[in-house]
Motif scaffolding. Structure first.
Motif, PDB file in Angstrom:
ATOM      1  N   ILE A  41      29.882 -63.306  14.041  1.00 54.10           N
ATOM      2  CA  ILE A  41      29.224 -63.405  15.347  1.00 54.10           C
ATOM      3  C   ILE A  41      27.754 -62.967  15.287  1.00 54.10           C
ATOM      4  O   ILE A  41      26.878 -63.733  15.714  1.00 54.10           O
ATOM      5  N   PRO A  42      27.416 -61.773  14.763  1.00 55.77           N
ATOM      6  CA  PRO A  42      25.992 -61.390  14.749  1.00 55.77           C
ATOM      7  C   PRO A  42      25.103 -62.342  13.937  1.00 55.77           C
ATOM      8  O   PRO A  42      24.039 -62.746  14.433  1.00 55.77           O
ATOM      9  N   PRO A  43      25.498 -62.749  12.721  1.00 56.25           N
ATOM     10  CA  PRO A  43      24.635 -63.697  12.009  1.00 56.25           C
ATOM     11  C   PRO A  43      24.498 -65.040  12.734  1.00 56.25           C
ATOM     12  O   PRO A  43      23.408 -65.620  12.777  1.00 56.25           O
ATOM     13  N   ALA A  44      25.595 -65.522  13.316  1.00 58.77           N
ATOM     14  CA  ALA A  44      25.537 -66.790  14.048  1.00 58.77           C
ATOM     15  C   ALA A  44      24.616 -66.673  15.258  1.00 58.77           C
ATOM     16  O   ALA A  44      23.829 -67.582  15.542  1.00 58.77           O
ATOM     17  N   MET A  69      18.419 -66.533   5.547  1.00 54.45           N
ATOM     18  CA  MET A  69      18.493 -65.505   4.506  1.00 54.45           C
ATOM     19  C   MET A  69      18.974 -64.177   5.096  1.00 54.45           C
ATOM     20  O   MET A  69      19.872 -63.524   4.547  1.00 54.45           O
ATOM     21  N   LEU A  70      18.407 -63.801   6.217  1.00 51.67           N
ATOM     22  CA  LEU A  70      18.794 -62.560   6.868  1.00 51.67           C
ATOM     23  C   LEU A  70      20.243 -62.616   7.340  1.00 51.67           C
ATOM     24  O   LEU A  70      20.999 -61.659   7.166  1.00 51.67           O
ATOM     25  N   ALA A  71      20.662 -63.741   7.911  1.00 54.99           N
ATOM     26  CA  ALA A  71      22.033 -63.890   8.397  1.00 54.99           C
ATOM     27  C   ALA A  71      23.046 -63.778   7.258  1.00 54.99           C
ATOM     28  O   ALA A  71      24.071 -63.110   7.396  1.00 54.99           O
ATOM     29  N   VAL A  72      22.766 -64.415   6.133  1.00 51.41           N
ATOM     30  CA  VAL A  72      23.683 -64.358   4.984  1.00 51.41           C
ATOM     31  C   VAL A  72      23.765 -62.933   4.442  1.00 51.41           C
ATOM     32  O   VAL A  72      24.858 -62.417   4.183  1.00 51.41           O
ATOM     33  N   LEU A  73      22.624 -62.277   4.287  1.00 50.55           N
ATOM     34  CA  LEU A  73      22.620 -60.900   3.792  1.00 50.55           C
ATOM     35  C   LEU A  73      23.362 -59.971   4.749  1.00 50.55           C
ATOM     36  O   LEU A  73      24.126 -59.101   4.326  1.00 50.55           O
ATOM     37  N   PHE A  74      23.137 -60.165   6.034  1.00 54.02           N
ATOM     38  CA  PHE A  74      23.792 -59.335   7.036  1.00 54.02           C
ATOM     39  C   PHE A  74      25.302 -59.556   7.017  1.00 54.02           C
ATOM     40  O   PHE A  74      26.076 -58.596   7.077  1.00 54.02           O
ATOM     41  N   LEU A 180      22.903 -50.581   7.296  1.00 53.10           N
ATOM     42  CA  LEU A 180      23.035 -52.038   7.414  1.00 53.10           C
ATOM     43  C   LEU A 180      21.794 -52.630   8.078  1.00 53.10           C
ATOM     44  O   LEU A 180      21.236 -53.628   7.610  1.00 53.10           O
ATOM     45  N   MET A 181      21.339 -52.010   9.157  1.00 51.57           N
ATOM     46  CA  MET A 181      20.141 -52.488   9.851  1.00 51.57           C
ATOM     47  C   MET A 181      18.900 -52.376   8.963  1.00 51.57           C
ATOM     48  O   MET A 181      18.090 -53.309   8.896  1.00 51.57           O
ATOM     49  N   LEU A 182      18.746 -51.247   8.306  1.00 50.87           N
ATOM     50  CA  LEU A 182      17.586 -51.069   7.419  1.00 50.87           C
ATOM     51  C   LEU A 182      17.601 -52.085   6.289  1.00 50.87           C
ATOM     52  O   LEU A 182      16.555 -52.647   5.948  1.00 50.87           O
ATOM     53  N   MET A 183      18.777 -52.324   5.737  1.00 51.36           N
ATOM     54  CA  MET A 183      18.903 -53.311   4.676  1.00 51.36           C
ATOM     55  C   MET A 183      18.493 -54.694   5.192  1.00 51.36           C
ATOM     56  O   MET A 183      17.786 -55.441   4.507  1.00 51.36           O
ATOM     57  N   GLY A 184      18.897 -55.005   6.413  1.00 50.59           N
ATOM     58  CA  GLY A 184      18.523 -56.281   7.010  1.00 50.59           C
ATOM     59  C   GLY A 184      17.020 -56.398   7.220  1.00 50.59           C
ATOM     60  O   GLY A 184      16.413 -57.420   6.902  1.00 50.59           O
ATOM     61  N   PHE A 185      16.406 -55.335   7.710  1.00 49.68           N
ATOM     62  CA  PHE A 185      14.955 -55.375   7.946  1.00 49.68           C
ATOM     63  C   PHE A 185      14.176 -55.422   6.640  1.00 49.68           C
ATOM     64  O   PHE A 185      13.157 -56.099   6.538  1.00 49.68           O
ATOM     65  N   VAL A 186      14.643 -54.712   5.628  1.00 51.02           N
ATOM     66  CA  VAL A 186      13.977 -54.770   4.314  1.00 51.02           C
ATOM     67  C   VAL A 186      14.098 -56.173   3.735  1.00 51.02           C
ATOM     68  O   VAL A 186      13.123 -56.729   3.231  1.00 51.02           O
ATOM     69  N   ALA A 187      15.292 -56.748   3.838  1.00 50.53           N
ATOM     70  CA  ALA A 187      15.480 -58.116   3.344  1.00 50.53           C
ATOM     71  C   ALA A 187      14.600 -59.081   4.114  1.00 50.53           C
ATOM     72  O   ALA A 187      14.003 -60.005   3.538  1.00 50.53           O
TER      73      ALA A 187
END
Length: 193
Positions: A41-44, A69-74, A180-187
């Motif tokens: 749900i969140p990536p979609a 890219m962000l959606a897949v990583l998340f 998880l959020m930090l990883m997403g923002f770094v990515a």
């Protein structure tokens, strides 16, 4: 999972949680039929928001390539986080000399983030204020699920032990969520660089 039992999990130590423990879905079943679909749900919604009003996301523009890219990583991070949190929850039980099985700890870890997964639906509304409010409500509801579920999962009768366990699980979950959020923002930073 019977979604009709879900609201009862907020209000009772027993009703919805007792049903979950009685039904006893296997770890793979809970993972593939509940946790992974909810994790989508969140990536979609990120992809939807980017395609609908990408110029308003995070006060800057995001291309669809960056969003994918962000959606897949998340999604990958969410998929990994549920079984890891199951193991962490099982270990946290040692604090109060209550050690749930991995099966029960995994079920707990799979159900508890449901409000966080569902709050992403608010991305249909392009308002940072509304989205921030939805996240705050989701964190509160997640805390309620942790508190109510800790009685059943850890099988404790003592209010003090239950609060200690719920606080420990909430703290571990918040650390995981922030990571998880930090990883997403770094990515995302690497994607747009």
């Amino acid at each position: 999972m019977n979604l009709m039992m879900f609201p009862r999990m907020f209000a009772s130590h027993d009703e919805g949680w007792a049903w979950l423990m009685r039904v006893h879905p296997s770890v793979p079943r809970m993972y593939f039929l509940y946790a992974l679909p909810m994790s989508l749900i969140p990536p979609a919604m990120l992809l939807y928001a980017t395609s609908s009003y990408g110029e308003h996301i995070l006060a800057g523009s995001m291309s669809m390539r960056e969003a994918w890219m962000l959606a897949v990583l998340f999604f990958i991070a969410e998929a990994v986080m549920v079984p890891v949190m199951g193991a962490v929850i099982q270990r946290i039980g040692a604090i109060a000399e209550a050690r749930p099985s991995y099966h029960n700890a995994f079920a707990f870890a799979a159900v508890v983030p449901t409000p966080l997964w569902l709050c992403a639906i608010v991305l249909f509304v392009p308002s940072l204020t509304i989205n921030a409010l939805a996240v705050a409500i989701a964190v509160y509801l997640t805390g309620m699920l942790i508190y109510e579920g800790s009685y059943r999962i850890f099988q404790v009768d003592n209010e003090g032990k239950s609060l200690l366990l719920a606080g420990s699980v909430l703290a571990a979950g918040l650390v995981a969520w922030i990571a998880l959020m930090l990883m997403g923002f770094v990515a995302w930073g690497f994607a747009i660089a």
